[in-house]
Design a protein around this motif. Structure first.
Motif, PDB file in Angstrom:
ATOM      1  N   ASN A 271       0.829  -1.210   0.000  1.00  0.00           N
ATOM      2  CA  ASN A 271       0.000   0.000   0.000  1.00  0.00           C
ATOM      3  C   ASN A 271       0.863   1.259   0.000  1.00  0.00           C
ATOM      4  O   ASN A 271       0.511   2.270  -0.615  1.00  0.00           O
ATOM      5  N   VAL A 272       2.001   1.214   0.708  1.00  0.00           N
ATOM      6  CA  VAL A 272       2.915   2.357   0.706  1.00  0.00           C
ATOM      7  C   VAL A 272       3.413   2.624  -0.707  1.00  0.00           C
ATOM      8  O   VAL A 272       3.490   3.772  -1.151  1.00  0.00           O
ATOM      9  N   TYR A 273       3.751   1.556  -1.424  1.00  0.00           N
ATOM     10  CA  TYR A 273       4.235   1.727  -2.795  1.00  0.00           C
ATOM     11  C   TYR A 273       3.176   2.417  -3.662  1.00  0.00           C
ATOM     12  O   TYR A 273       3.496   3.349  -4.420  1.00  0.00           O
ATOM     13  N   ARG A 274       1.953   1.978  -3.552  1.00  0.00           N
ATOM     14  CA  ARG A 274       0.887   2.567  -4.370  1.00  0.00           C
ATOM     15  C   ARG A 274       0.683   4.045  -4.038  1.00  0.00           C
ATOM     16  O   ARG A 274       0.315   4.847  -4.909  1.00  0.00           O
ATOM     17  N   ASP A 275       0.965   4.405  -2.776  1.00  0.00           N
ATOM     18  CA  ASP A 275       0.807   5.801  -2.364  1.00  0.00           C
ATOM     19  C   ASP A 275       1.932   6.697  -2.870  1.00  0.00           C
ATOM     20  O   ASP A 275       1.702   7.880  -3.159  1.00  0.00           O
ATOM     21  N   ILE A 276       3.152   6.164  -2.976  1.00  0.00           N
ATOM     22  CA  ILE A 276       4.306   7.029  -3.256  1.00  0.00           C
ATOM     23  C   ILE A 276       4.826   6.956  -4.679  1.00  0.00           C
ATOM     24  O   ILE A 276       5.548   7.853  -5.112  1.00  0.00           O
ATOM     25  N   VAL A 277       4.483   5.910  -5.421  1.00  0.00           N
ATOM     26  CA  VAL A 277       5.128   5.707  -6.718  1.00  0.00           C
ATOM     27  C   VAL A 277       4.861   6.864  -7.680  1.00  0.00           C
ATOM     28  O   VAL A 277       5.767   7.309  -8.398  1.00  0.00           O
ATOM     29  N   VAL A 278       3.636   7.388  -7.698  1.00  0.00           N
ATOM     30  CA  VAL A 278       3.320   8.485  -8.617  1.00  0.00           C
ATOM     31  C   VAL A 278       4.056   9.753  -8.208  1.00  0.00           C
ATOM     32  O   VAL A 278       4.574  10.497  -9.047  1.00  0.00           O
ATOM     33  N   LYS A 279       4.150   9.990  -6.881  1.00  0.00           N
ATOM     34  CA  LYS A 279       4.839  11.190  -6.407  1.00  0.00           C
ATOM     35  C   LYS A 279       6.327  11.154  -6.759  1.00  0.00           C
ATOM     36  O   LYS A 279       6.930  12.175  -7.088  1.00  0.00           O
ATOM     37  N   ILE A 280       6.922   9.982  -6.670  1.00  0.00           N
ATOM     38  CA  ILE A 280       8.362   9.865  -6.883  1.00  0.00           C
ATOM     39  C   ILE A 280       8.713   9.774  -8.360  1.00  0.00           C
ATOM     40  O   ILE A 280       9.663  10.406  -8.839  1.00  0.00           O
ATOM     41  N   ILE A 281       7.948   8.996  -9.097  1.00  0.00           N
ATOM     42  CA  ILE A 281       8.271   8.761 -10.514  1.00  0.00           C
ATOM     43  C   ILE A 281       7.631   9.803 -11.420  1.00  0.00           C
ATOM     44  O   ILE A 281       8.241  10.258 -12.383  1.00  0.00           O
ATOM     45  N   GLY A 282       6.402  10.172 -11.089  1.00  0.00           N
ATOM     46  CA  GLY A 282       5.698  11.135 -11.931  1.00  0.00           C
ATOM     47  C   GLY A 282       5.439  10.566 -13.306  1.00  0.00           C
ATOM     48  O   GLY A 282       5.117   9.383 -13.474  1.00  0.00           O
ATOM     49  N   LYS A 283       5.634  11.390 -14.330  1.00  0.00           N
ATOM     50  CA  LYS A 283       5.380  10.961 -15.707  1.00  0.00           C
ATOM     51  C   LYS A 283       6.669  10.632 -16.458  1.00  0.00           C
ATOM     52  O   LYS A 283       6.673  10.523 -17.676  1.00  0.00           O
ATOM     53  N   ARG A 284       7.746  10.480 -15.711  1.00  0.00           N
ATOM     54  CA  ARG A 284       9.035  10.200 -16.360  1.00  0.00           C
ATOM     55  C   ARG A 284       9.065   8.796 -16.952  1.00  0.00           C
ATOM     56  O   ARG A 284       8.419   7.877 -16.445  1.00  0.00           O
ATOM     57  N   ASN A 285       9.839   8.638 -18.001  1.00  0.00           N
ATOM     58  CA  ASN A 285      10.026   7.330 -18.639  1.00  0.00           C
ATOM     59  C   ASN A 285      10.837   6.449 -17.689  1.00  0.00           C
ATOM     60  O   ASN A 285      11.977   6.761 -17.355  1.00  0.00           O
ATOM     61  N   SER A 286      10.255   5.334 -17.273  1.00  0.00           N
ATOM     62  CA  SER A 286      10.922   4.483 -16.278  1.00  0.00           C
ATOM     63  C   SER A 286      12.242   3.919 -16.783  1.00  0.00           C
ATOM     64  O   SER A 286      13.154   3.635 -15.993  1.00  0.00           O
ATOM     65  N   GLY A 287      12.387   3.750 -18.083  1.00  0.00           N
ATOM     66  CA  GLY A 287      13.619   3.191 -18.640  1.00  0.00           C
ATOM     67  C   GLY A 287      14.816   4.108 -18.502  1.00  0.00           C
ATOM     68  O   GLY A 287      15.964   3.654 -18.562  1.00  0.00           O
ATOM     69  N   SER A 288      14.575   5.400 -18.327  1.00  0.00           N
ATOM     70  CA  SER A 288      15.679   6.358 -18.227  1.00  0.00           C
ATOM     71  C   SER A 288      15.848   6.921 -16.819  1.00  0.00           C
ATOM     72  O   SER A 288      16.583   7.880 -16.619  1.00  0.00           O
ATOM     73  N   LEU A 289      15.170   6.332 -15.850  1.00  0.00           N
ATOM     74  CA  LEU A 289      15.233   6.848 -14.487  1.00  0.00           C
ATOM     75  C   LEU A 289      16.632   6.647 -13.906  1.00  0.00           C
ATOM     76  O   LEU A 289      17.188   5.545 -13.969  1.00  0.00           O
TER      77      LEU A 289
END
Length: 555
Positions: A70-88
């Motif tokens: 549940n913590v992951y579901r809460d924070i993933v959008v805040k941390i990753i946003g709309k960035r391309n995950s392959g280039s993180l």
């Protein structure tokens, strides 16, 4: 199986894993789980392995507040946003070049980076964890979604059972693990160690790669089998498998020319292509066939190495050459050994002392041949290195773990002391190291006979009071009295000294005697293991040197 195939590229996976009929796992007893894990009971069924991992990881004792799905579901959008995950960009505590794909599809490869970034957000105390990408990529195979994988990894990281070591999360823990691996290779894989010494100027640098072999180079089907057992048995499994990899590398590559300019690269290449020579079953069979250490011994060794690093202020990542300083040619001068020979000796000593540089304490050329002067210059230094060159140009010596001042504990009687880390060696006419015979063959403890009458007499007067009261303070985890339950009279028979002589011995039956004038000596040896003697049975000393260990970091 469909609930666990979201991130898997099945075209790259072993088809036999898909073909097996589903199984169930009902056992809960540790010994049965251990046996099933080693046998690969759940290795041939993707869905069953996922269920077993879920069960094993859920049973890990964790901190009270451990991030979950549940913590992951809460924070993933805040941390990753709309960035391309392959280039993180990944956090600095992992090696960006070591993110294995492990037969994951494009979505899975991107998910690994997202999960690692969210873990970094929740675990600010992690400062160095190069194994994290590999562990995350592997567990993603056996997770229904990113959040479940995140929770699994978090539980492994948050383990709070002091007896259950899992993944190194600081540079101090990682570096001491590398040193501990080097110590274990030194003792239990001597043939491979000799090869490393012969082809590498910095053996410690080679052994610092040991976790990379497992969490980076080892193919997915192999690391998954290792991880099966690791989740059941813990950190010791990793040491065993890494030792087995080194043994196989030595067996396959010994006598062949190097494929690259670096032995490190050759080992990495061998591990990547291990399927050409060794099956997963054979690798694990070899790993568990090694008769070696207990978990307690590893813990003692790990603590000793951590303590040595802390004392030198090495707690954060830095360039390795500042951590493991070799014997420097410009600062080293001996009348007995060359720089290369001293480096060979340095590769044999416990890793925590390889952090130091040699410091000349005594030489007969400068200080004369007085035994009392020998003691006065050597006392207060622990450990020390004794080097002897005979008039016949033979060169031998001993690594002595204990301060010579211990000889006074026996009063005027000749009493033995020392620890199982002591050893004797020769360099000329050929190189050979002789470990303590009782460490290698504990079954001989009650039948060891003393090579000389006066040694027998001395040992009969030895009491437990002549053994250091707290051996752990000496950072010597391989004390026979503690780990083989030997009587003290047998446990500390390695070095002895009086005003009349010095006795050093025990290495595979090898023993060295020096007279009071330090001009003459003699040796005795046991033929039980067909060893050659250290040097001539009776010899005249040309030069004798005693070396201490100078702290590199504090000068």
């Amino acid at each position: 199986m469909d609930e666990y195939n979201r991130f898997v590229d099945w075209e790259k996976m072993d088809v036999t894993i898909q073909a097996q009929d589903p199984k169930e796992l009902t056992c809960t007893e540790f010994q049965e789980l251990k046996q099933l894990a080693r046998q690969g009971y759940w290795a041939k069924n993707h869905s069953l392995r996922a269920k077993v991992y879920h069960k094993l990881i859920n049973n890990i004792p964790c901190r009270t507040v451990t991030p979950d799905a549940n913590v992951y579901r809460d924070i993933v959008v805040k941390i990753i946003g709309k960035r391309n995950s392959g280039s993180l960009p990944l956090p600095e505590f992992v090696d960006n070049s070591l993110v294995p794909t492990y037969c994951l599809n494009a979505e899975g490869i991107g998910a690994v980076r997202k999960i690692i970034l969210c873990i970094a957000n929740q675990f600010p105390d992690i400062s160095f964890c190069p194994a994290l990408p590999s562990v995350t990529a592997l567990l993603l195979h056996y997770s229904k979604d990113e959040a479940e994988c995140f929770e699994k990894v978090c539980r492994i990281l948050a383990c709070n059972d002091p007896s259950k070591r899992l993944i190194d999360q600081t540079f101090l823990a990682f570096e001491s693990s590398c040193m501990t691996f080097g110590d274990l290779v030194n003792k239990y894989c001597q043939a491979a160690h000799k090869l490393m010494v012969a082809v590498s100027e910095d053996v410690l640098e080679v052994y610092s790669d040991w976790q990379r072999w497992l969490f980076g180079e080892l193919p997915m089907v192999y690391i998954a089998r290792v991880f099966d057992v690791f989740l059941v048995e813990g950190y010791k499994v990793l040491y065993r498998v890494a030792l087995a990899l080194l043994k196989f590398f030595h067996k396959v590559r010994a006598g062949q020319p190097m494929e690259s300019d670096s032995i490190q690269q050759d080992i990495r290449s061998f591990v990547r292509d291990i399927a050409k020579s060794v099956s997963p079953e054979r690798l694990l069979e070899k790993a568990f066939a090694i008769r070696l250490f207990s978990r307690k011994e590893i813990q003692l060794l790990q603590m000793a190495n951590e303590k040595a690093l802390q004392q030198k202020g090495i707690t954060v990542k830095q360039k390795r050459q500042n951590v493991h300083l070799a014997v420097h040619a410009e600062n080293f001068k001996s009348e007995i050994v060359s720089v290369k020979e001293m480096r060979d000796i340095w590769s044999w000593i416990p890793e925590r002392f390889a952090l130091c540089q040699p410091l000349l304490l005594f030489t007969t050329l400068e200080h004369g041949c007085s035994l009392s002067r020998f003691y006065s210059h050597s006392e207060g230094h622990e450990p020390t290195l004794l080097l002897i060159k005979t008039t016949a140009k033979e060169v031998c010596g001993a690594y002595l773990s204990t301060d010579w001042s211990e000889r006074r504990r026996g009063g005027n009687k000749l009493s033995f002391f020392g620890t199982g880390e002591c050893f004797v060696f020769r360099l000329q006419p050929e190189v050979e190291r002789y470990e303590w015979v009782i460490i290698k063959h504990p079954e001989l403890a009650m039948s060891v006979s003393e090579p000389e009458n006066h040694a027998t007499q001395a040992s009969s007067t030895l009491s437990s009071s002549s053994v250091p009261s707290d051996p752990s303070d000496r950072l010597s985890p391989f004390l026979s009295a503690r780990h083989f339950n030997l009587p003290s009279k047998t446990a500390s028979m390695f070095m002895a000294g009086s005003s009349e002589c010095i006795i050093i011995g025990g290495g595979d039956g090898q023993a060295l005697y020096l007279d009071a004038d330090l001009n003459h000596g003699r040796t005795s040896h046991c033929n039980t293991f067909n060893n050659q003697p250290l040097c001539s049975e009776s010899f005249q000393i040309s030069v004798l040197e005693v070396w201490g260990f100078r702290d590199n970091m504090n000068g």
